[in-house]
Design a protein around this motif. Structure first.
Motif, PDB file in Angstrom:
ATOM      1  N   LEU A  46       6.297  -4.209   1.522  1.00  0.00           N
ATOM      2  CA  LEU A  46       5.358  -2.893   1.608  1.00  0.00           C
ATOM      3  C   LEU A  46       5.883  -2.111   0.120  1.00  0.00           C
ATOM      4  CD1 LEU A  46       5.776  -1.462   4.955  1.00  0.00           C
ATOM      5  CD2 LEU A  46       3.628  -2.031   3.948  1.00  0.00           C
ATOM      6  N   HIS A 102       4.310  -3.888  -2.980  1.00  0.00           N
ATOM      7  CA  HIS A 102       2.998  -3.474  -2.885  1.00  0.00           C
ATOM      8  C   HIS A 102       2.840  -2.061  -3.643  1.00  0.00           C
ATOM      9  CE1 HIS A 102      -1.464  -3.444  -1.473  1.00  0.00           C
ATOM     10  NE2 HIS A 102      -1.164  -2.490  -1.321  1.00  0.00           N
ATOM     11  N   ALA A 103       3.520  -1.110  -2.882  1.00  0.00           N
ATOM     12  CA  ALA A 103       3.617   0.200  -3.647  1.00  0.00           C
ATOM     13  C   ALA A 103       3.852   0.336  -4.891  1.00  0.00           C
ATOM     14  CB  ALA A 103       4.355   1.141  -2.732  1.00  0.00           C
ATOM     15  N   VAL A 123       0.024  -7.218   2.984  1.00  0.00           N
ATOM     16  CA  VAL A 123      -0.152  -5.733   2.838  1.00  0.00           C
ATOM     17  C   VAL A 123      -1.518  -5.549   2.282  1.00  0.00           C
ATOM     18  CG1 VAL A 123       0.809  -3.905   2.043  1.00  0.00           C
ATOM     19  CG2 VAL A 123       2.318  -5.905   2.519  1.00  0.00           C
ATOM     20  N   GLU A 124      -2.091  -4.432   3.055  1.00  0.00           N
ATOM     21  CA  GLU A 124      -3.333  -3.840   2.500  1.00  0.00           C
ATOM     22  C   GLU A 124      -3.101  -2.545   2.381  1.00  0.00           C
ATOM     23  OE1 GLU A 124      -6.738  -3.735   4.815  1.00  0.00           O
ATOM     24  OE2 GLU A 124      -5.548  -4.710   6.496  1.00  0.00           O
ATOM     25  N   THR A 125      -3.805  -1.948   1.665  1.00  0.00           N
ATOM     26  CA  THR A 125      -4.015  -0.329   1.644  1.00  0.00           C
ATOM     27  C   THR A 125      -5.121   0.106   2.468  1.00  0.00           C
ATOM     28  OG1 THR A 125      -3.158  -0.290  -0.849  1.00  0.00           O
ATOM     29  CG2 THR A 125      -4.173   1.573   0.069  1.00  0.00           C
ATOM     30  N   LEU A 182      -0.415   2.338   4.102  1.00  0.00           N
ATOM     31  CA  LEU A 182      -0.479   0.948   4.111  1.00  0.00           C
ATOM     32  C   LEU A 182      -0.344   0.201   5.390  1.00  0.00           C
ATOM     33  CD1 LEU A 182       2.179   0.436   1.071  1.00  0.00           C
ATOM     34  CD2 LEU A 182      -0.361   1.127   0.925  1.00  0.00           C
TER      35      LEU A 182
END
Length: 267
Positions: free
Chosen positions: A48, A51-52, A81-83, A93
């Motif tokens: 996460l 990704h962020a 991971v997806e938003t 997320l």
């Protein structure tokens, strides 16, 4: 050529862009062929975090909630991971951990804008005693598994069952050869709370957690994760592990774990 440097051990090895193989150090406390959820929670936070980091805005984590969907085998896993909800001041997320084609963990994380509220910062929770003032606790005398054997635990003497104050740290990397942020390294130890303040002998009763929810009012700093933990068993098979979370500077948030309480099967 041998330079004399010793490679640090780790809980996971990266095997692909989104794939990770657990080492023996990730072994679970309830069964040796399962992963302990604590390092896996840290690995999800690591995914996460990465990704962020690719998104603008400088948001910080305010909550991460994990749902454990089933048995987590000590096998290679994939983390995607997806938003779910993008935004400039808040963002949501979602991460999914898959093993053998089956989702075993889903996690959702709220990110929030970082603003200066230091003028009103306050908490009713007093800081914990320094880790240096508490005795080492041989957690592996009560629990088994590679993860439990890998950590350094300092625990205050218990006043009663179901209550404990402890500090935890680990000399291992989360992922071999990769730097992990302070949040992921901190979270990789939080799920241990369910094992430091037990209500009943784990050889007689089982009480695994189905989830882990972490709320933060401050971003934690390492290398110690502090747990002020209370464990409650209800009369109908449910339990709750509640922890005020600390780093060496003071409280940082709270964690909750719902438990399924049942007798160990006869052998």
């Amino acid at each position: 050529m041998n330079t004399g440097a010793t490679a640090r051990e780790s809980y996971y090895e990266r095997t692909g862009e989104h794939r990770f193989k657990p080492t023996a150090h990730a072994g679970g406390a309830w069964s040796t062929d399962e992963q302990h959820f604590s390092p896996l929670a840290g690995l999800v936070a690591h995914a996460l975090d990465r990704h962020a980091a690719d998104r603008p805005g400088g948001l910080v984590f305010g909550r991460i909630s994990y749902d454990i969907l089933g048995r987590i085998a000590l096998d290679e896993c994939e983390i995607t991971v997806e938003t779910v909800r993008p935004g400039r001041t808040i963002e949501l997320l979602e991460a999914t951990v898959t093993i053998g084609g089956r989702a075993v963990v889903r996690a959702r994380a709220w990110l929030m804008a970082s603003l200066d509220s230091s003028a009103v910062a306050d908490s009713p929770h007093a800081p914990l005693p320094s880790p240096d003032t508490l005795p080492r606790w041989a957690m592996d005398a009560e629990w088994h598994g590679g993860y439990v054997s890998s950590i350094d635990v300092r625990r205050a003497p218990q006043s009663r069952r179901g209550r404990a104050t402890a500090w935890l740290s680990s000399p291992l990397d989360l992922v071999a050869g990769e730097a992990s942020g302070p949040l992921a390294s901190y979270i990789a130890l939080v799920d241990t709370a369910n094992g430091i303040a037990v209500q009943q002998d784990p050889t007689v009763w089982m009480f695994p957690n189905l989830d882990l929810t972490i709320h933060l009012h401050r971003q934690p700093e390492g290398p110690w994760t502090g747990l002020d933990t209370t464990v409650t068993f209800g009369p109908t098979g449910q339990g709750l592990t509640s922890s005020v979370l600390h780093d060496v500077h003071g409280p940082v948030g709270q964690a909750e774990q719902i438990l399924t309480v049942r007798p160990q099967p006869h052998r």
